[in-house]
Motif scaffolding. Structure first.
Motif, mmCIF file in Angstrom:
data_model
loop_
_atom_site.group_PDB
_atom_site.id
_atom_site.type_symbol
_atom_site.label_atom_id
_atom_site.label_comp_id
_atom_site.label_asym_id
_atom_site.label_seq_id
_atom_site.Cartn_x
_atom_site.Cartn_y
_atom_site.Cartn_z
ATOM 1 N N GLY A 1 0.838 -1.207 0.000
ATOM 2 C CA GLY A 1 0.000 0.000 0.000
ATOM 3 C C GLY A 1 0.865 1.246 0.000
ATOM 4 O O GLY A 1 2.064 1.198 0.311
ATOM 5 N N GLY A 2 0.247 2.361 -0.344
ATOM 6 C CA GLY A 2 0.951 3.630 -0.477
ATOM 7 C C GLY A 2 1.710 4.032 0.780
ATOM 8 O O GLY A 2 2.824 4.564 0.699
ATOM 9 N N THR A 3 1.127 3.770 1.951
ATOM 10 C CA THR A 3 1.735 4.172 3.222
ATOM 11 C C THR A 3 3.108 3.528 3.421
ATOM 12 O O THR A 3 3.980 4.110 4.063
ATOM 13 C CB THR A 3 0.798 3.761 4.384
ATOM 14 N N ARG B 1 -6.483 3.650 -7.781
ATOM 15 C CA ARG B 1 -5.438 4.611 -8.154
ATOM 16 C C ARG B 1 -4.145 3.924 -8.605
ATOM 17 O O ARG B 1 -3.326 4.519 -9.278
ATOM 18 C CB ARG B 1 -5.167 5.587 -6.996
ATOM 19 N N GLY C 1 -1.056 -1.466 7.614
ATOM 20 C CA GLY C 1 -1.723 -0.239 7.213
ATOM 21 C C GLY C 1 -3.170 -0.370 7.687
ATOM 22 O O GLY C 1 -3.528 -1.319 8.381
ATOM 23 N N ILE C 2 -3.995 0.566 7.312
ATOM 24 C CA ILE C 2 -5.424 0.447 7.641
ATOM 25 C C ILE C 2 -6.218 1.004 6.457
ATOM 26 O O ILE C 2 -5.821 2.024 5.863
ATOM 27 C CB ILE C 2 -5.774 1.175 8.967
ATOM 28 N N GLY C 3 -7.282 0.321 6.099
ATOM 29 C CA GLY C 3 -8.137 0.816 5.024
ATOM 30 C C GLY C 3 -9.054 1.915 5.540
ATOM 31 O O GLY C 3 -9.210 2.096 6.755
ATOM 32 N N ARG D 1 -8.097 11.038 5.284
ATOM 33 C CA ARG D 1 -9.047 9.994 4.876
ATOM 34 C C ARG D 1 -8.980 8.768 5.790
ATOM 35 O O ARG D 1 -9.854 7.911 5.756
ATOM 36 C CB ARG D 1 -8.871 9.633 3.391
ATOM 37 N N LYS D 2 -7.954 8.678 6.666
ATOM 38 C CA LYS D 2 -7.856 7.558 7.607
ATOM 39 C C LYS D 2 -8.392 7.912 9.004
ATOM 40 O O LYS D 2 -8.459 7.055 9.878
ATOM 41 C CB LYS D 2 -6.389 7.109 7.737
ATOM 42 N N HIS E 1 -10.127 -1.856 7.502
ATOM 43 C CA HIS E 1 -9.564 -3.195 7.254
ATOM 44 C C HIS E 1 -8.078 -3.252 7.589
ATOM 45 O O HIS E 1 -7.361 -2.263 7.453
ATOM 46 C CB HIS E 1 -9.856 -3.700 5.828
#
Ligand code: PGA
Length: 256
Positions: free
Chosen positions: A37-39, A163, A128-130, A197-198, A134
Motif C-alpha cells: 500500500g501507499g503508506t 489509483r 496499514g489500515i483501510g 481519509r484515515k 480493514h
C-alpha cells in the motif's frame, strides 16, 4: 495500545523505520510481517537507505490479489520486489507472499499458515489500515478470529485501490489475506496511518467498540500494539492530547 502522533508522515515514517531497524539489529533472525500500500512505500525507502543486514530475516506478507501473476505491476509480489526485496540482502527463500495463482486457494492458505507457525510466529507485524478499518484485506464483517483465507473486496476498497491500476474495472475482486486471528498472534503489531481519509477508521479502531465493522479495532485485544499517526489521521481521536502527553513523558528506557 500505544498511540504516537507525529507532525507529518515523513517524521512518522522515520520513527517506524527506526523501530523496524531496532528489531532487526536486536534479533537478526527476526520474522517480520510485511504490508503493502501507499503508506509503506516511504517506509521501505527508508529501510533500504538504512542498509540493514536482512540476511537472517524471514518475512511473511499479509496479502495478495487472486489472479495476478507475480510479475503483474500491481501484484504485491511485484510491489515488494520493487520497493524492498530487490534492494536488500534477503535470501529469496526467506520471503513469503501468498500465491494468488495457486490452483487451490484453500490449500495455499493452509500451507501459508503452517509455514508461518513453523517459523515460531511473527515478531513484528506491519499494518496499514483501510478507510473502512480493514487490516490486511480483512474487510468489515470479517471474523475477528479469522485465519488465512480468500476474501472478496468491498466496492470501497476497490475504489481506494483503483489509483494503482489503469481503471477500477481492473482491480481484482478477490484476495488472499492473513486472518485477524493470525495477525493477533504476532508478538508486536505496528500500524501506520497518514492523512485525513484515515481519521475515521483510526478513531474507530483505537477508541471505538471492538467490532467486525472496524476490523482494526480487534487490535485492542492485542497486548502490544504501536499505532503511528500523522496529525491528520489522529484528528478524530478524543484522547489525542493525552496520547501526546504519554509519548512526551515516556521514560528513556521506553523510547524508540
Ligand atoms: P494505503 O492502504 O497505505 O494505500 O492507504 C492501506 C490499506 O488498505 O491497508
Amino acid at each position: 495500545m500505544e498511540i504516537i502522533i507525529q507532525p507529518n508522515p515523513g517524521v512518522a515514517t522515520s520513527l517506524a523505520a527506526r523501530l523496524l531497524g531496532k528489531t532487526i539489529r536486536e534479533k537478526p533472525d527476526a520474522v517480520l510481517g510485511l504490508a503493502t500500500g501507499g503508506t509503506m512505500e516511504a517506509l521501505y525507502r527508508q529501510l533500504v537507505a538504512a542498509k540493514l543486514d536482512w540476511s537472517g530475516v524471514t518475512t511473511f506478507n499479509l496479502d495478495e490479489y487472486v489472479g495476478l501473476p507475480p510479475d503483474h505491476p500491481q501484484s504485491y509480489h511485484h510491489f515488494m520486489g520493487e520497493n524492498l526485496f530487490h534492494h536488500i540482502n534477503m535470501s529469496p527463500r526467506s520471503i513469503n507472499i501468498p500465491d494468488g495463482l495457486a490452483a487451490s486457494i484453500p490449500a495455499e492458505c493452509e500451507a501459508y499458515e503452517r509455514k508461518l507457525s513453523a517459523t515460531g510466529g511473527i515478531d513484528l507485524q506491519l499494518l496499514g489500515i483501510g478507510t473502512d478499518g480493514h487490516i490486511g484485506f480483512n474487510e468489515q464483517s470479517s471474523s475477528l478470529a479469522s485465519r488465512n483465507r480468500i476474501k472478496t473486496l468491498t466496492p470501497q476498497t476497490r475504489k481506494d485501490n483503483a489509483r494503482f491500476f489503469a481503471s477500477e474495472e481492473q482491480v481484482p475482486h478477490h484476495v488472499i489475506t492473513m486472518g485477524i486471528g493470525t495477525i493477533l498472534e504476532s508478538r508486536h503489531c505496528v500500524m501506520l496511518a497518514f492523512g485525513a481519509r484515515k481519521a475515521k477508521a483510526i478513531a474507530g479502531a483505537v477508541e471505538g467498540p471492538i467490532t467486525s465493522m472496524n476490523p482494526a479495532s480487534a487490535l485492542q485485544n492485542h497486548p502490544k500494539v504501536t499505532v503511528i499517526l500523522d496529525e491528520a489521521a489522529a484528528a478524530d481521536l478524543i484522547l489525542k492530547d493525552y496520547y501526546r502527553w504519554v509519548y512526551e513523558q515516556k521514560p528513556d528506557w521506553q523510547k524508540i
